[in-house]
Design an enzyme around this catalytic site. Structure first.
Site, short mmCIF file in Angstrom:
data_model
loop_
_atom_site.label_atom_id
_atom_site.label_comp_id
_atom_site.label_asym_id
_atom_site.label_seq_id
_atom_site.Cartn_x
_atom_site.Cartn_y
_atom_site.Cartn_z
N THR A 147 0.81 -1.21 0.00
CA THR A 147 0.00 0.00 0.00
C THR A 147 0.85 1.27 0.00
O THR A 147 1.95 1.29 0.56
CB THR A 147 -0.93 -0.01 1.23
OG1 THR A 147 -1.70 1.18 1.24
CG2 THR A 147 -0.17 -0.11 2.54
N SER A 189 -1.99 3.39 10.56
CA SER A 189 -2.97 2.52 11.22
C SER A 189 -2.30 1.18 11.47
O SER A 189 -1.23 0.90 10.90
CB SER A 189 -4.20 2.31 10.31
OG SER A 189 -3.87 1.46 9.22
N TYR A 191 -3.34 -1.60 10.38
CA TYR A 191 -3.30 -2.26 9.07
C TYR A 191 -2.08 -1.80 8.27
O TYR A 191 -1.31 -2.63 7.75
CB TYR A 191 -4.59 -1.97 8.28
CG TYR A 191 -4.37 -2.06 6.79
CD1 TYR A 191 -4.18 -3.28 6.18
CD2 TYR A 191 -4.29 -0.90 6.00
CE1 TYR A 191 -3.91 -3.36 4.82
CE2 TYR A 191 -4.03 -0.97 4.65
CZ TYR A 191 -3.85 -2.21 4.06
OH TYR A 191 -3.58 -2.29 2.72
N LYS A 195 1.62 -3.74 6.72
CA LYS A 195 2.20 -3.67 5.37
C LYS A 195 3.65 -3.22 5.45
O LYS A 195 4.48 -3.62 4.64
CB LYS A 195 1.39 -2.71 4.49
CG LYS A 195 -0.02 -3.21 4.19
CD LYS A 195 0.01 -4.38 3.21
CE LYS A 195 -1.38 -4.85 2.87
NZ LYS A 195 -1.42 -5.92 1.89
#
Ligand code: NAD
Ligand code: USQ
Length: 403
Positions: A147, A189, A191, A195
């Site tokens: 990402t 975050s 998440y 990554k």
């Protein structure tokens, strides 16, 4: 050249149309998915705006339409290492495309349980894959969906390069030595943090075990249909709009379709990178066709078309539809305003011509949202996952809490 490709997470929003696209290009495809995304929809009391068919139904439909069979393996790649290893041993794929992670930033910030689940699931899914490849000595190209958010969205004013930064370091004798370092990560975050951790694991396994890895730092995906998913109603792709999984542009389009004021967080000065779902599938196909050599450093491409500001997106959707815009309290901890310039030279050098927002696909996405608006559950629209307790509506934010 036709290759044998396993698509991890091939039942999801990006994975499904990519599996179809790669199949249409003549590759032999098998999807590996534990269907956790469908289970999380049930947990959150929401569902895709579009009526997605069950996995068997849509795979049968694809065979009927295209004459090509896509295999399906229901497997949790984070929990079941033995199953994953056995699958890779029997299948011996040329390529793995790895989409299989918990991908919503708000869901990852929702509760202690979702934070822990996101880390446990994502880190183990990626690490199990890397371990199984080295354990089996498989020379398989791993293409991972990462990402843009690993880079962070503040404090850097130049163009964000593709993963590496050329720096000069002053040596003790006063001379300067040149280095390429991994661009520092600044996740926003839990998440995005997973990554960043994937990113580090790739660096290690590419160096230590000479694995061939391409990491695609993708921006926010918008749109829903692709030329392949449009071929039959049973192939329709998912369309998330709820406060956890809906991404900003698709949310605005859905909100406009159902007459809900567009939920701009704060001033809407956040600038982010975007890409249409059709380009996601094309970029992955380009990455598959252009693998790194063994021993090469991790190849990193920024998989983005353009950078856009949230309030400008809202204004555009409002202009197109007559929707009203609501500036709501921002549940996240992020810079209120940022600039963002991103290089996508890697994919452009491979022939990528991105779809831009002005290319009229937004109207098509709007048509889909209008067509299925009766399926919407408007009570799931508000974003309720808070980054910190200070993000509660009505709490007066200090400078540090809102930065
Ligand atoms: P999604 O949630 O729709 O799809 C992920 C799929 O992976 C789901 O079908 C889920 O069931 C499966 N999965 C998750 N954990 C698994 C496990 N342990 N074992 C097997 N299957 C598992 O998400 P998406 O939007 O398709 O995103 C796919 C990938 O692309 C993610 O890694 C995400 O980080 C990345 N990405 C997405 C976007 C976006 O805007 N959607 C943008 C940038 C990057
Ligand atoms: N936002 C609003 N209103 C909304 C929803 C979001 O103003 O109703 C704002 C957010 O505050 C944020 C921006 O829009 O500033 C983007 O939010 P998003 O939910 O569209 O995107 P994000 O949380 O960053 O995550 C999505 C995907 C994730 C992917 C990431 C790419 O869910 O899987 O990795 O986009 S990127 O943002 O480039 O890191």
């Amino acid at each position: 050249m036709a290759q044998k490709i396993l698509v991890f997470g091939g039942d999801g929003f990006c994975g499904w149309p990519t599996a179809l696209h790669l199949s249409a290009l003549g590759h032999e495809i098998a999807i590996v998915d534990n269907l956790s995304r469908r289970a999380i929809d049930a947990e959150l009391g929401t569902s895709s705006l579009t009526p997605i068919a069950g996995s068997e139904t849509r795979l049968d439909a694809w065979e009927e339409i295209s004459g090509r069979r896509i295999a399906f393996h229901r497997l949790d790649i984070a929990e079941d290492y033995a199953g994953l290893r056995a699958l890779l041993d029997t299948q011996r794929p040329d390529v793995i495309v790895h989409f299989a992670e918990q991908r919503a930033a708000p869901y990852s910030m929702k509760t202690p349980a979702t934070k822990r689940y996101t880390v446990d699931n994502n880190i183990r899914a990626t690490h199990n894959t890397l371990v199984a490849l080295t354990d089996l000595g498989l020379d398989c190209h791993l293409v991972h969906l990462g990402t843009m958010g690993v880079y962070g969205y503040d404090g850097f004013n130049g163009e964000i390069p593709e993963g590496y930064l050329d720096v000069k370091i002053e040596e003790p004798d006063g001379s300067w030595s040149a280095h390429d370092i991994v661009f520092p990560t600044k996740p926003g975050s839990v998440y995005h943090m997973t990554k960043s951790m994937d990113h580090l694991m790739f660096q290690f396994y590419a160096r230590n075990d000479r694995l061939r890895i391409t990491d695609l730092h993708q921006g926010i995906v918008w749109g829903t249909q692709t030329p392949e998913t449009q071929r039959d109603p049973r192939l329709i792709n998912r369309f998330d709009y709820d406060g956890d999984y809906g991404t900003v542009l698709n949310r605005f389009v859905m909100q406009a379709a159902v007459g809900y004021p567009l939920t701009v967080h704060g001033s809407g000065g956040q600038t982010r990178a975007f890409i249409n779902i059709q380009d996601t599938t094309r970029c992955v196909a380009l990455a598959v066709a252009n693998p790194p050599e063994r021993g090469e450093r991790v190849r990193i491409y920024n998989q983005v078309a353009e950078s856009l500001r949230v309030r400008d997106l809202a204004a555009l959707v409002a202009e197109l539809t007559g929707a009203s815009v609501a500036h709501v309290d921002n549940p996240r901890k992020e810079a209120a305003e940022n600039r963002l310039q991103v290089s996508n030279a890697g994919f452009r050098s491979l022939g990528f011509h991105p779809i831009l927002l002005r290319d009229r696909l937004l109207e098509e996405t709007l048509d889909i949202a209008r067509h299925y608006k009766e399926r919407s559950r408007c009570e799931t629209i508000p974003a309720r996952s808070l980054w910190t307790p200070e993000n509660r509506p009505g709490v007066v934010k200090t400078e540090a809490a809102s930065a």
